[in-house]
Design a protein around this motif. Structure first.
Motif, mmCIF file in Angstrom:
data_model
loop_
_atom_site.group_PDB
_atom_site.id
_atom_site.type_symbol
_atom_site.label_atom_id
_atom_site.label_comp_id
_atom_site.label_asym_id
_atom_site.label_seq_id
_atom_site.Cartn_x
_atom_site.Cartn_y
_atom_site.Cartn_z
ATOM 1 N N ASP A 103 0.816 -1.222 0.000
ATOM 2 C CA ASP A 103 0.000 0.000 0.000
ATOM 3 C C ASP A 103 0.845 1.265 0.000
ATOM 4 O OD1 ASP A 103 -2.254 -1.497 -0.052
ATOM 5 O OD2 ASP A 103 -2.841 -1.145 2.019
ATOM 6 N N SER A 104 2.061 1.153 0.497
ATOM 7 C CA SER A 104 2.930 2.318 0.594
ATOM 8 C C SER A 104 4.362 1.860 0.375
ATOM 9 C CB SER A 104 2.754 2.994 1.963
ATOM 10 O OG SER A 104 3.516 4.178 2.038
ATOM 11 N N SER A 105 5.290 2.808 0.336
ATOM 12 C CA SER A 105 6.683 2.464 0.074
ATOM 13 C C SER A 105 7.347 1.889 1.318
ATOM 14 C CB SER A 105 7.450 3.688 -0.426
ATOM 15 O OG SER A 105 7.368 4.737 0.507
ATOM 16 N N VAL A 106 8.512 1.278 1.119
ATOM 17 C CA VAL A 106 9.210 0.568 2.187
ATOM 18 C C VAL A 106 10.557 1.218 2.457
ATOM 19 C CG1 VAL A 106 10.323 -1.605 2.813
ATOM 20 C CG2 VAL A 106 8.118 -1.628 1.652
ATOM 21 N N HIS A 107 10.820 1.549 3.721
ATOM 22 C CA HIS A 107 12.158 1.955 4.135
ATOM 23 C C HIS A 107 12.631 1.101 5.311
ATOM 24 C CE1 HIS A 107 12.471 5.322 1.423
ATOM 25 N NE2 HIS A 107 11.267 5.707 1.781
ATOM 26 N N PHE A 108 11.845 0.139 5.662
ATOM 27 C CA PHE A 108 12.120 -0.801 6.745
ATOM 28 C C PHE A 108 12.863 -1.993 6.161
ATOM 29 C CE2 PHE A 108 10.810 -4.438 9.337
ATOM 30 C CZ PHE A 108 10.943 -3.958 10.628
ATOM 31 N N LYS A 109 13.885 -2.489 6.866
ATOM 32 C CA LYS A 109 14.600 -3.653 6.362
ATOM 33 C C LYS A 109 13.686 -4.872 6.406
ATOM 34 C CE LYS A 109 18.524 -6.700 7.153
ATOM 35 N NZ LYS A 109 19.604 -7.113 8.053
ATOM 36 N N PRO A 110 13.452 -5.539 5.265
ATOM 37 C CA PRO A 110 12.616 -6.746 5.277
ATOM 38 C C PRO A 110 13.247 -7.821 6.163
ATOM 39 C CG PRO A 110 12.996 -5.960 3.038
ATOM 40 C CD PRO A 110 13.938 -5.206 3.914
ATOM 41 N N SER A 111 12.423 -8.528 6.897
ATOM 42 C CA SER A 111 12.905 -9.621 7.750
ATOM 43 C C SER A 111 12.533 -10.954 7.119
ATOM 44 C CB SER A 111 12.289 -9.524 9.147
ATOM 45 O OG SER A 111 12.757 -8.379 9.820
ATOM 46 N N ILE A 112 13.520 -11.814 6.944
ATOM 47 C CA ILE A 112 13.257 -13.177 6.459
ATOM 48 C C ILE A 112 13.002 -14.050 7.675
ATOM 49 C CG2 ILE A 112 14.232 -15.155 5.253
ATOM 50 C CD1 ILE A 112 15.807 -13.214 3.507
ATOM 51 N N VAL A 113 11.795 -14.590 7.780
ATOM 52 C CA VAL A 113 11.369 -15.336 8.967
ATOM 53 C C VAL A 113 11.034 -16.768 8.574
ATOM 54 C CG1 VAL A 113 10.547 -13.285 10.168
ATOM 55 C CG2 VAL A 113 8.985 -14.532 8.664
ATOM 56 N N LEU A 114 11.027 -17.636 9.570
ATOM 57 C CA LEU A 114 10.796 -19.060 9.341
ATOM 58 C C LEU A 114 9.314 -19.410 9.464
ATOM 59 C CD1 LEU A 114 11.999 -21.953 8.965
ATOM 60 C CD2 LEU A 114 12.104 -22.073 11.478
ATOM 61 N N ASN A 115 8.809 -20.158 8.484
ATOM 62 C CA ASN A 115 7.482 -20.756 8.590
ATOM 63 C C ASN A 115 7.648 -22.092 9.308
ATOM 64 O OD1 ASN A 115 5.161 -22.360 8.081
ATOM 65 N ND2 ASN A 115 4.694 -21.205 6.230
ATOM 66 N N HIS A 116 7.160 -22.195 10.536
ATOM 67 C CA HIS A 116 7.425 -23.397 11.326
ATOM 68 C C HIS A 116 6.687 -24.626 10.795
ATOM 69 C CE1 HIS A 116 4.172 -21.140 13.609
ATOM 70 N NE2 HIS A 116 3.542 -22.255 13.293
ATOM 71 N N TYR A 117 5.722 -24.427 9.882
ATOM 72 C CA TYR A 117 5.018 -25.563 9.295
ATOM 73 C C TYR A 117 5.805 -26.148 8.115
ATOM 74 C CZ TYR A 117 0.889 -24.216 12.006
ATOM 75 O OH TYR A 117 0.019 -23.906 13.024
ATOM 76 N N THR A 118 6.166 -25.283 7.165
ATOM 77 C CA THR A 118 6.814 -25.760 5.931
ATOM 78 C C THR A 118 8.331 -25.804 6.041
ATOM 79 O OG1 THR A 118 7.006 -23.527 4.996
ATOM 80 C CG2 THR A 118 4.942 -24.717 4.604
ATOM 81 N N LYS A 119 8.893 -25.143 7.071
ATOM 82 C CA LYS A 119 10.335 -24.993 7.247
ATOM 83 C C LYS A 119 10.973 -24.162 6.136
ATOM 84 C CE LYS A 119 9.874 -27.496 10.875
ATOM 85 N NZ LYS A 119 9.802 -26.829 12.192
ATOM 86 N N GLU A 120 10.136 -23.481 5.357
ATOM 87 C CA GLU A 120 10.650 -22.534 4.372
ATOM 88 C C GLU A 120 10.544 -21.129 4.962
ATOM 89 O OE1 GLU A 120 8.650 -23.256 0.632
ATOM 90 O OE2 GLU A 120 10.115 -24.809 0.139
ATOM 91 N N LYS A 121 11.035 -20.149 4.220
ATOM 92 C CA LYS A 121 11.104 -18.795 4.735
ATOM 93 C C LYS A 121 9.973 -17.930 4.173
ATOM 94 C CE LYS A 121 14.782 -19.777 7.036
ATOM 95 N NZ LYS A 121 16.112 -19.239 6.735
ATOM 96 N N GLU A 122 9.610 -16.931 4.945
ATOM 97 C CA GLU A 122 8.638 -15.914 4.533
ATOM 98 C C GLU A 122 9.228 -14.547 4.846
ATOM 99 O OE1 GLU A 122 4.547 -18.515 5.188
ATOM 100 O OE2 GLU A 122 5.396 -17.393 6.878
ATOM 101 N N ILE A 123 8.526 -13.495 4.474
ATOM 102 C CA ILE A 123 9.049 -12.140 4.631
ATOM 103 C C ILE A 123 8.071 -11.329 5.462
ATOM 104 C CG2 ILE A 123 9.769 -10.042 3.429
ATOM 105 C CD1 ILE A 123 9.834 -12.379 0.974
ATOM 106 N N LEU A 124 8.572 -10.691 6.504
ATOM 107 C CA LEU A 124 7.773 -9.769 7.299
ATOM 108 C C LEU A 124 8.288 -8.359 7.029
ATOM 109 C CD1 LEU A 124 5.457 -10.266 9.444
ATOM 110 C CD2 LEU A 124 7.131 -9.566 11.131
#
Length: 852
Positions: free
Chosen positions: A508-529
């Motif tokens: 919805d708006s621009s990003v100046h926050f560092k994206p965080s790569i987080v763990l999906n505890h179900y799939t064991k793959e990564k997601e982005i917050l």
């Protein structure tokens, strides 16, 4: 074409346009410049120079079936001007010019031989100077003037003539009845049927031409005989409308042909009237599978549709194209299609982006019915498969094409949100009936592989030049018995620098926050917050789809931590704003009593410590009342923390370091360093304390704490006795960021200033100094690519570029890249072939690059 001031227009093209360099890639432009230079240089000191400021009319005429000749007509101001030019041609000519004269129909025709150029033929009649390289065309012009028949007798031409502007750079008149034959020499003969289709636009058009520094604009009217203008008949009483279809068209589309109208039933009736008037209705009616087909198809259509080439590189133009219809509603459209197919809709397959996103793909059992309608409105009709999305139906000839289109819509990567398209769209009216867009950089694949025009078969240099244009746009709208048109070719060299990403997800708006790569505890793959500037938080899948979004009241101050709150191997997201501590589960819901309201505003991002790796978490945060507060995982304040107030505000994140079995809680204000134990008691008293740089973290090497002071000098604090030693680096009061990397015996000290990155070795020798022409954010992220190889990530806030720097100071391959935030690097999926780089991008997008 009528040019109001030849010399002025010529100078504008050469000196005032930003796209001259691109035009010089094409032979036709260089020929134009060459011939114009010869003409202007030859007449600059002669009576002929007078005509260069007169109105010039240029007309193009077919000559046989292989060439086009040009006729130049100058309206002379008076008899004296004509006489002076004739005297000049009869006299002694400079510059090696030679003139022969002959009589034709009581007129003199002068043949001028120009050095290093073709001959020109010149004559005078009725106050007009006639010039052409074709003597036959000059003779035809003389006969035309002497005849009783004139172009002014053409009603259609007269209509557009009356609309002609008087103050534009030029006025262009197009005879649609002649255009197919005129363009044929540029194409293979097999294209003639498509070229003949141009006749249906009308009989004559007039466009006012305006040459701008970054674009070419044409606008005017198209007129026709009553039964000739196909579009006027089809859109009769269908008033121009606002178009919203760009919201579902992929941003990388190369061709768009869109129709907009107010009533589908009116469009149906007008199409039938047109077909009846042209004796085509009988075959049209026979082309349907049953008598209800036509009505059912128009019934599911709302107010616009478009044929689009989505630029799917692996597919041919027609395979990669799709037809999109806006529906009144998805349910009503499905009902109409069920009636059309005489059976309930049954999906043949699905497009499944992830476990939560599954879209049905259907087989079109009435392909011919759709083709029978749209062949009268579109060049071709892709309709073998279809899917629904956001109250639109997408038709395509391949499932792969359909999946690409759905993916672009899921990510919000559509042309409506493209910043270059927004600029381009400002050149057009707000309402329309027809819109055509062509991405000039990709135009070649839509033509015969060997056309005779290099514009349609560009070489590598010409392709690069075309890529510096955003595109060609043509907009048409009904206006009484004529069509009003807007045409624009927009120069935009920055478009060629669009980021080459795996995906781009619309926020919805621009990003100046560092994206965080987080763990999906179900799939064991990564997601982005990620959080955008509107304070909205998003969780995004590895494919770029937004799983959920949550609005906060303030920006996030801290990093994103994941904790196992319930000790059940399920993870939650912990972070803080200036007035709250949040703990969200992976669905975006608050956990238990969170968020925790702070009694005073936080002055730093929270720090999370798990001293003994037993999931007994401690949350440290500094507040505006100079306190440092410690919370347990449930958000309760730990009463055993006895730290006194700091003297000043603590803005850096609090750190925990363990060395030789001892815990050190470390933070600093603008004057003093604090080194405490777990209870908040002083563990180490620093001798000869100093002001720590507010953007410098603390590291522990060889029983010493390492950081920098406000003068960009390294300070070592001995953990045995609190003694402080100094190693001068810059020794000047300077805003900077400090970090270090220590692996075995190899230690690197890294300083970042607003325009420089400096790397020192363990002997404090400067190993690299990287100058950045911009303004760096005062931060550096370290990425460990292997046990011995690290990279430094920095962000240029001024130019919106990101840099990945090798430890020897060189740029990592393919960098810099476009980006508007700090970035994260990691593997998003279990298939670990290449790293993913996640960064904020322009136009409110989140970018996912691949890093090899």
């Amino acid at each position: 074409m009528r040019i109001n001031n030849l010399k002025g227009t010529y100078k504008t093209i050469l000196n005032k346009t930003n796209y001259k360099k691109e035009l010089e890639s094409f032979n036709w432009f260089n020929d134009f410049v060459k011939h114009s230079d010869v003409l202007i240089d030859s007449v600059v000191e002669t009576p002929l120079n007078q005509i260069l400021s007169n109105n010039l009319s240029v007309s193009l005429h077919t000559s046989g079936d292989k060439s086009i000749d040009a006729l130049y007509l100058y309206r002379l101001k008076n008899k004296a001007e004509e006489s002076s030019i004739k005297d000049y041609l009869r006299g002694s000519l400079p510059n090696g010019l030679h003139v022969d004269k002959r009589r034709y129909n009581a007129n003199d025709i002068y043949e001028i031989v120009l050095p290093q150029s073709d001959n020109y033929y010149v004559s005078f009649t009725s106050g007009i100077l006639i010039v052409s390289k074709s003597s036959l065309l000059v003779e035809k012009s003389i006969r035309q003037v002497q005849s009783a028949i004139s172009l002014l007798d053409d009603t259609s031409f007269n209509l557009v003539l009356k609309t002609m502007g008087q103050s534009d750079d030029a006025n262009l008149f197009v005879n649609f009845n002649r255009i197919p034959d005129a363009l044929l020499p540029l194409f293979d003969r097999s294209y003639y049927p498509e070229l003949k289709g141009l006749k249906f636009f009308g009989s004559w058009a007039e466009f006012d031409v305006n040459i701008k520094d970054d674009k070419l604009l044409l606008n005017g009217f198209i007129s026709s005989n009553e039964n000739q203008n196909k579009l006027n008949q089809i859109f009769k009483d269908c008033s121009p409308q606002y178009s919203k279809i760009s919201k579902v068209i992929p941003a990388n589309s190369g061709l768009i042909l869109a129709y907009t109208y107010n009533k589908s039933v009116k469009l149906k009736n007008n199409l039938n009237t047109y077909l009846k008037n042209n004796n085509l209705q009988s075959d049209y009616k026979k082309g349907f599978s049953n008598g209800n087909s036509e009505g059912l198809i128009f019934e599911l259509m709302d107010s616009e549709f478009a044929l689009v080439d989505a630029n799917i590189n692996s597919l041919s133009p027609k395979e990669g194209s799709f037809l999109v219809l806006k529906t009144k509603s998805e349910n009503r459209a499905k009902s109409s299609l069920s009636k059309l197919f005489n059976k309930p809709l049954k999906e043949t397959s699905f497009y499944q982006l992830d476990k939560q996103t599954k879209i049905a793909i259907y087989k079109n059992d009435r392909e011919n019915d759709f083709t029978n309608i749209f062949k009268h409105l579109l060049p071709y009709t892709p309709s073998k498969y279809f899917s629904f999305y956001n109250n639109h139906i997408f038709f395509a000839n391949t499932k792969e094409s359909l999946k690409q289109i759905l993916y672009a819509n899921i990510l919000g990567k559509t042309i409506h949100y493209n910043s270059y398209n927004k600029i381009f769209s400002e050149n057009f009216a707000s309402k329309q009936n027809v819109y055509f867009y062509c991405n000039l950089a990709n135009v070649a694949k839509h033509f015969n592989p060997k056309p005779k025009c290099t514009l349609l078969n560009p070489n590598a240099e010409q392709k690069e030049a075309l890529n510096n244009f955003y595109g060609l746009g043509i907009q048409l709208a009904t206006n009484n018995n004529m069509l009003y048109s807007n045409i624009c070719i927009q120069h935009n060299p920055s478009r060629s620098q669009e980021p080459q990403t795996i995906w781009q997800s619309k926020l919805d708006s621009s990003v100046h926050f560092k994206p965080s790569i987080v763990l999906n505890h179900y799939t064991k793959e990564k997601e982005i917050l990620i959080q955008d500037l509107s304070n909205k938080v998003y969780l995004i899948t590895p494919d770029g789809r937004i799983l959920w979004e949550k609005k906060l009241n303030k920006p996030i101050l801290s990093d994103i931590y994941q904790i196992d709150f319930y000790k059940n191997n399920k993870l939650q997201y912990l972070f803080n704003t200036e007035d709250r501590i949040y703990l969200l589960d992976r669905n975006g819901n608050n956990v238990e009593r969170y968020p925790i309201n702070l009694s005073n505003k936080a002055t730093n991002g929270l720090a999370l410590f798990d001293y003994d790796k037993n999931k007994i978490y401690r949350i440290f945060i500094a507040t505006a009342d100079h306190k440092t507060q410690v919370y347990d995982k449930k958000g309760s304040i730990i009463t055993g923390w006895k730290a006194s107030k700091s003297e000043h505000i603590v803005s850096q994140e609090i750190q925990h370091i363990r060395n030789n079995g001892n815990d050190y809680i470390i933070y600093a204000d603008e004057n003093r360093n604090y080194i405490l134990n777990r209870r908040g008691e002083t563990r180490l008293t620093i001798k000869d304390d100093f002001s720590r740089n507010k953007l410098s973290s603390v590291f522990c090497v060889n029983n010493k704490l390492v950081t920098t002071d406000t003068y960009a000098n390294i300070r070592f604090i001995d953990l045995k006795d609190g003694n402080v030693t100094t190693k001068n680096l810059l020794n000047t009061e300077l805003s900077h960021y400090f970090t270090m990397v220590s692996k075995g015996s190899e230690t690197s000290y890294i300083l970042v200033t607003q325009n420089k990155v400096m790397i020192y070795n363990n002997k404090f020798k400067e190993m690299a100094s990287i100058d950045i022409k911009g303004t760096l954010a005062l931060h550096a992220d370290i990425y460990q690519f292997s046990s011995t190889d690290y990279k430094i990530g920095v962000y240029d806030e001024e130019n919106k570029k990101i840099f990945l720097i090798n430890k020897d100071g060189s740029f990592y391959k393919n960098f810099p890249l476009k980006g508007s935030s700090r970035f994260s690097i990691g593997f998003l999926t279990k298939k670990k072939s290449n790293f993913n780089l996640i960064v904020g991008g322009e136009n409110n997008y989140l970018y996912n690059y691949t890093v090899q």
